[in-house]
Design a protein around this motif. Structure first.
Motif, mmCIF file in Angstrom:
data_model
loop_
_atom_site.group_PDB
_atom_site.id
_atom_site.type_symbol
_atom_site.label_atom_id
_atom_site.label_comp_id
_atom_site.label_asym_id
_atom_site.label_seq_id
_atom_site.Cartn_x
_atom_site.Cartn_y
_atom_site.Cartn_z
ATOM 1 N N TYR A 274 -68.394 13.691 68.811
ATOM 2 C CA TYR A 274 -69.584 13.487 67.812
ATOM 3 C C TYR A 274 -70.125 11.982 67.359
ATOM 4 C CZ TYR A 274 -71.597 13.529 62.917
ATOM 5 O OH TYR A 274 -72.483 13.485 61.740
ATOM 6 N N CYS B 189 -74.080 14.180 56.428
ATOM 7 C CA CYS B 189 -74.160 13.620 57.754
ATOM 8 C C CYS B 189 -73.458 12.628 57.570
ATOM 9 C CB CYS B 189 -75.637 13.502 58.036
ATOM 10 S SG CYS B 189 -76.620 14.711 58.801
ATOM 11 N N THR C 297 -69.672 12.720 57.413
ATOM 12 C CA THR C 297 -69.158 13.015 58.766
ATOM 13 C C THR C 297 -69.035 12.001 59.551
ATOM 14 O OG1 THR C 297 -71.259 13.816 59.730
ATOM 15 C CG2 THR C 297 -69.983 15.465 58.694
ATOM 16 N N SER D 93 -65.079 10.280 60.644
ATOM 17 C CA SER D 93 -64.803 10.454 62.123
ATOM 18 C C SER D 93 -64.207 8.773 62.529
ATOM 19 C CB SER D 93 -66.045 10.636 62.923
ATOM 20 O OG SER D 93 -66.478 11.975 62.891
ATOM 21 N N SER E 216 -64.008 20.173 59.070
ATOM 22 C CA SER E 216 -65.035 21.101 59.161
ATOM 23 C C SER E 216 -65.827 21.469 58.150
ATOM 24 C CB SER E 216 -64.681 22.455 59.792
ATOM 25 O OG SER E 216 -63.665 22.249 60.822
ATOM 26 N N TYR F 208 -69.121 19.167 58.097
ATOM 27 C CA TYR F 208 -70.282 19.851 59.097
ATOM 28 C C TYR F 208 -70.863 21.083 58.677
ATOM 29 C CZ TYR F 208 -68.017 16.602 61.955
ATOM 30 O OH TYR F 208 -67.524 15.441 62.743
ATOM 31 N N THR G 245 -73.408 20.157 55.866
ATOM 32 C CA THR G 245 -74.492 19.596 56.507
ATOM 33 C C THR G 245 -75.669 20.678 57.005
ATOM 34 O OG1 THR G 245 -73.214 17.503 57.134
ATOM 35 C CG2 THR G 245 -75.448 18.056 58.159
#
Length: 345
Positions: free
Chosen positions: A109, A174, A177, A181, A196, A199, A202
């Motif tokens: 990602y 967005c 995430t 990360s 998750s 995501y 999003t």
């Protein structure tokens, strides 16, 4: 005249300060030492990463050998194998903490979003500053989204403001995430469904953004905005109570310094935070209610938009993920408390 003479004196004194007359030696020497230390640091990082990789491979081979041996051994040997496996797990946790201070390859990602850029923060101060900034970002955006949903629901029944609100939701999730990360690359132990969750959120916000104006949209609009207000309210509560709980546990050394507040129920929240459970479960079942409503709208004779069925499916996934994960954590905690009581008895 005196003023003119003073100006001339100042100009003459400045004219003597040419680059050739200034001593630049200490600056160049300091920069040279810095470059040398930087090269040494890079070499040490490569050496440490290589050593950890070799050790991980050895532990993996040892775990595989122990699994094979466990198939044909007596009870005492089995206890010894279990003890060794526990030690292996402890070593892997140590390596995980060590790797948090070493550059490493980004996941898929982050590679897609940022490319192969090193996002590892090398000092504890930088890691904590980034984590705190992440938490503040979540808090501020939760408040903004709450007021945005209230404005759209009660004051501005306009497609343009709805689109701005939905776009803000897409951008917010967005950004979360990406930031999560980066935190995971720096040693934050975010895992399971809560990784998750953002995501999926999003994707849901993106589908809402593309849903065109029409009768189906208007039938669901108020319900969605009311749900958004309630969700922001619960997230606001969670932030304050989870952050307070994490602060106490970190002070006692029971939690990692990079642990984050999450949009769900964790085992470490049990002390004094069980009152959040009714709010969380109510929110989960509201997601199920949204899903049922959208499935009904998808079966309406006037429904022609693909977004209706897709949103129904996504809300169902969110409900199942949130509800089952929270239920699992509660069940494990209750079972653990019962085992502790039995041991004490």
């Amino acid at each position: 005249m005196d003023c003119t003479r003073t100006q001339l004196t100042d100009i003459r004194s400045l004219s003597s300060l040419t680059p050739s007359n200034i001593s630049w030696g200490p600056v160049f020497e300091t920069h040279k030492i810095y470059r040398q230390k930087l090269e040494e640091l890079t070499n040490l990082q490569a050496t440490c990463s290589s050593s950890i990789s070799k050790q991980r491979k050895c532990l993996k081979d040892l775990r595989y050998s122990l699994t094979k041996c466990a198939q044909s051994c007596d009870e005492k040997e089995l206890e010894l194998i279990m003890d060794i496996k526990t030690q292996i797990k402890d070593k892997e946790n140590v390596f995980f903490d060590m790797e948090a201070y070493l550059p490493k390859r980004n996941g898929l990602y982050l590679n897609l979003v940022l490319g192969n850029v090193n996002v590892t923060l090398l000092s504890n101060q930088a890691k904590f500053a980034y984590k705190d900034e992440y938490e503040k970002f979540k808090l501020y955006m939760t408040i903004i989204l709450m007021f945005g949903a209230i404005t759209c629901l009660f004051f501005l029944n306009c497609r343009v403001t709805d689109e701005i609100f939905n776009f803000l939701l897409v951008w917010y999730y967005c950004t979360l995430t990406i930031r999560e990360s980066i935190l995971m690359s720096n040693g934050s132990r975010i895992k399971g469904w809560w990784v998750s969750h953002h995501y999926v959120s999003t994707f849901l916000s993106g589908v809402m953004l593309t849903w065109p104006e029409g009768p189906m949209y208007q039938m669901f609009r108020s319900q969605f905005l009311a749900f958004s207000i309630y969700q922001s309210f619960v997230q606001f509560l969670q932030y304050y109570y989870q952050s307070g709980c994490l602060y106490r546990l970190r002070a006692l050394g029971e939690r990692n310094q990079l642990d984050l507040t999450v949009e769900g129920f964790q085992s470490w929240m049990w002390r004094g935070l069980t009152f959040l459970l009714p709010f969380l479960f109510f929110g989960h079942f509201w997601q199920l209610y949204n899903s049922v409503t959208l499935f009904r709208l998808a079966g309406h004779e006037d429904c022609k938009e693909w977004q209706v069925f897709m949103l129904a499916l996504t809300f169902l996934v969110l409900f199942l993920g949130n509800f089952l994960t929270t239920l699992k954590v509660v069940h494990q905690k209750v079972q653990k408390n019962q085992d502790t009581v039995q041991k004490n008895d």
